[in-house]
Design an enzyme around this catalytic site. Structure first.
Site, PDB file in Angstrom:
ATOM      1  CD  GLN A   6      -2.648   0.271   2.411  1.00 35.47           C
ATOM      2  OE1 GLN A   6      -3.585   1.145   2.125  1.00 35.47           O
ATOM      3  NE2 GLN A   6      -2.276   0.349   3.915  1.00 35.47           N
ATOM      4  N   GLY A  40       8.715   0.476   8.211  1.00 34.94           N
ATOM      5  CA  GLY A  40       7.972  -0.862   8.572  1.00 34.94           C
ATOM      6  C   GLY A  40       7.923  -1.076  10.039  1.00 34.94           C
ATOM      7  CG  ASP A  60       4.059   9.218  14.695  1.00 31.40           C
ATOM      8  OD1 ASP A  60       2.952   8.511  14.774  1.00 31.40           O
ATOM      9  OD2 ASP A  60       4.888   8.475  14.641  1.00 31.40           O
ATOM     10  CG  HIS A 111       5.861   4.821  14.594  1.00 37.05           C
ATOM     11  ND1 HIS A 111       4.777   5.851  14.333  1.00 37.05           N
ATOM     12  CD2 HIS A 111       4.996   3.845  14.217  1.00 37.05           C
ATOM     13  CE1 HIS A 111       3.832   5.301  13.507  1.00 37.05           C
ATOM     14  NE2 HIS A 111       4.074   4.072  13.460  1.00 37.05           N
ATOM     15  CD  GLN A 113      14.760  -5.839   4.243  1.00 34.24           C
ATOM     16  OE1 GLN A 113      14.409  -4.706   4.723  1.00 34.24           O
ATOM     17  NE2 GLN A 113      13.798  -6.571   3.333  1.00 34.24           N
TER      18      GLN A 113
HETATM   19  P1  NAX Z   1       1.517  -3.711   2.982  1.00 38.58           P
HETATM   20  O1  NAX Z   1       1.028  -4.800   3.827  1.00 38.58           O
HETATM   21  O2  NAX Z   1       0.418  -3.187   2.023  1.00 38.58           O
HETATM   22  O3  NAX Z   1       2.833  -3.884   2.297  1.00 38.58           O
HETATM   23  C1  NAX Z   1       3.952  -4.429   2.822  1.00 38.58           C
HETATM   24  C2  NAX Z   1       4.966  -5.197   1.762  1.00 38.58           C
HETATM   25  O4  NAX Z   1       5.779  -5.690   2.262  1.00 38.58           O
HETATM   26  C3  NAX Z   1       4.033  -6.126   1.051  1.00 38.58           C
HETATM   27  O5  NAX Z   1       3.999  -6.061  -0.374  1.00 38.58           O
HETATM   28  C4  NAX Z   1       4.809  -7.554   1.307  1.00 38.58           C
HETATM   29  O6  NAX Z   1       5.008  -8.402   0.496  1.00 38.58           O
HETATM   30  C5  NAX Z   1       5.959  -6.756   1.652  1.00 38.58           C
HETATM   31  N1  NAX Z   1       7.379  -7.583   2.369  1.00 38.58           N
HETATM   32  C6  NAX Z   1       6.990  -8.369   3.432  1.00 38.58           C
HETATM   33  N2  NAX Z   1       8.190  -8.772   3.792  1.00 38.58           N
HETATM   34  C7  NAX Z   1       9.125  -8.232   2.991  1.00 38.58           C
HETATM   35  C8  NAX Z   1      10.505  -8.507   2.864  1.00 38.58           C
HETATM   36  N3  NAX Z   1      11.151  -9.430   3.499  1.00 38.58           N
HETATM   37  N4  NAX Z   1      11.350  -7.811   1.799  1.00 38.58           N
HETATM   38  C9  NAX Z   1      10.570  -7.251   0.903  1.00 38.58           C
HETATM   39  N5  NAX Z   1       9.197  -6.619   1.155  1.00 38.58           N
HETATM   40  C10 NAX Z   1       8.538  -7.536   2.002  1.00 38.58           C
HETATM   41  O7  NAX Z   1       1.733  -2.702   4.226  1.00 38.58           O
HETATM   42  P2  NAX Z   1       1.837  -0.959   4.253  1.00 38.58           P
HETATM   43  O8  NAX Z   1       0.649  -0.579   4.304  1.00 38.58           O
HETATM   44  O9  NAX Z   1       2.342  -0.714   2.929  1.00 38.58           O
HETATM   45  O10 NAX Z   1       2.679  -0.765   5.292  1.00 38.58           O
HETATM   46  C11 NAX Z   1       3.975  -1.186   5.448  1.00 38.58           C
HETATM   47  C12 NAX Z   1       4.347  -1.018   6.946  1.00 38.58           C
HETATM   48  O11 NAX Z   1       4.512   0.386   7.091  1.00 38.58           O
HETATM   49  C13 NAX Z   1       3.828  -1.970   7.907  1.00 38.58           C
HETATM   50  O12 NAX Z   1       4.708  -2.441   8.663  1.00 38.58           O
HETATM   51  C14 NAX Z   1       3.185  -0.541   8.596  1.00 38.58           C
HETATM   52  O13 NAX Z   1       2.781  -1.100   9.810  1.00 38.58           O
HETATM   53  C15 NAX Z   1       4.107   0.556   8.512  1.00 38.58           C
HETATM   54  N6  NAX Z   1       3.591   1.627   8.704  1.00 38.58           N
HETATM   55  C16 NAX Z   1       4.349   2.806   9.514  1.00 38.58           C
HETATM   56  C17 NAX Z   1       4.209   4.040   9.595  1.00 38.58           C
HETATM   57  C18 NAX Z   1       5.248   5.038  10.353  1.00 38.58           C
HETATM   58  O14 NAX Z   1       4.772   5.839  10.732  1.00 38.58           O
HETATM   59  N7  NAX Z   1       6.122   4.305  10.885  1.00 38.58           N
HETATM   60  C19 NAX Z   1       2.584   4.478   9.529  1.00 38.58           C
HETATM   61  C20 NAX Z   1       2.141   3.566   8.215  1.00 38.58           C
HETATM   62  C21 NAX Z   1       2.377   2.089   8.356  1.00 38.58           C
HETATM   63  O15 NAX Z   1       1.577   1.763   9.377  1.00 38.58           O
END
Ligand code: NAX
Length: 328
Positions: free
Chosen positions: A15, A130, A159, A187, A112
């Protein structure tokens, strides 16, 4: 310069990636005169979807996009990268304990970190979006012994931006009037958005608000729980705003902070403000010539002290847990 800057994004088919890649490619990160080469990492089952995203990137014909490479092998995708935006992570599933979550993410961020250590460019800067972002950054940093620790950071800019937006709305002023916002700590829901050092049109924000009940009872929880409110409303977690904040964070790190302002970044603590050395904790930072420094000398009252300590205690617990798992 005409040499493209190599920007790695992990979780590129997710996303956040769907918003982030197009912003980077269009020049929002490095400006209209800097060509960018995207290096996109995904897990194998997501590569086909990622190919579709690359087709759309092609279809935008962005003048600043010099090339795109995709793959599922971090040592190939990270080869020579200058910026790494680590977005892909393992979300907490139903019934998953914190230990399981940290372990699953260790399985992502330890390799990584090792890959970046091996193949990234000498000027590599790493931003972890992430979740759990601070501790994932700690894991990556600890697995990259040859990269200076100050090149690792985690995202609290979302934030920070949420706090600016909430305060501006409360006071009926444009967001541009708000300076020196700070997010302290993790966070997570324990984060502490601090109005005691923020300024509105040059005046102290907490005094301008003049309402401790709103500050403690509305502002802080609204900012800290905004992610959950977005999920409730949208049926999906913050994506475009998280991508925008990731761009803001990395761009500030490259371009610097303006005079008279600072930003929030989670970086390795040197013990400033009583935050245990070595934790990746959010601080007020200024950036100059690509290097951040923690703003020094702010007075911390008892209210703020309690909030900062609570969030830092959570970070220390997460650190102890990943240490126990042998991830750092
Ligand atoms: P999604 O689940 O839509 O996308 C995550 C993507 O990461 C997936 O396509 C998955 O296949 C991929 N992935 C998983 N393991 C992987 C690996 N080993 N190597 C490469 N790619 C891998 O999540 P999305 O909504 O895009 O959010 C991503 C991350 O951001 C989540 O952990 C989420 O909790 C975090 N966030 C962090 C925020 C912050 O402020 N720090 C806010 C937004 C978000 O909640």
């Amino acid at each position: 310069s005409t040499t493209p800057v190599k920007v790695a994004v992990t979780g590129a088919a997710g996303q956040i990636g769907y918003s982030l890649l197009f912003r980077i490619a269009s020049g929002a990160l490095l400006g209209p005169d800097t060509p960018v080469e995207l290096r996109l990492l995904e897990i194998t089952p997501a590569l086909k979807a990622l190919e579709g995203v690359v087709m759309e990137l092609d279809d935008c014909a962005f003048p600043t996009l010099a090339g795109v490479q995709i793959g599922d092998d971090a040592t190939k995708v990270f080869d020579g990268v200058n910026l790494a935006l680590l977005v892909g992570a393992r979300p907490r599933g139903p019934g998953m304990e914190r230990g399981d979550l940290l372990e699953a993410n260790g399985g992502i961020f330890a390799p990584q970190g090792k890959a970046l250590n091996e193949v990234a460019a000498d000027d590599i800067k790493v931003t972890v979006t992430g979740n759990p972002a601070n501790t994932n950054a700690l894991i990556a940093m600890s697995n990259a012994p040859d990269i200076p620790t100050e090149r690792f950071s985690a995202l609290t800019r979302l934030d920070h931006n949420r706090a600016i937006s909430q305060l501006a709305a409360k006071l009926g002023v444009p967001v541009t009037e708000i300076k020196k916002m700070t997010i302290w700590g993790n966070h997570s829901a324990t984060q502490y958005p601090d109005l005691f050092h923020a300024e509105v049109s040059g005046k102290n924000a907490a005094e301008t608000v003049g309402d401790q009940d709103w500050l403690a009872g509305t502002f802080i929880p609204t900012v800290a729980k905004r992610g959950a409110a977005i999920i409730e409303a949208r049926g999906a977690s913050s994506a475009a705003s998280a991508a925008s904040a990731t761009i803001d964070h990395a761009r500030t790190w490259v371009q610097g902070t303006p005079d008279g302002d600072w930003v929030s970044m989670a970086v390795r603590s040197d013990g400033s403000y009583g935050v245990q050395e070595g934790l990746i904790s959010s601080f007020p930072v200024t950036v100059k010539d690509g290097q951040w420094s923690i703003v020094q000398g702010l007075e911390i009252d008892d209210f703020s002290r309690g909030k900062i300590d609570a969030s830092v205690a959570e970070l220390a617990e997460e650190r102890d847990a990943v240490k126990g798992l042998g991830l750092i």
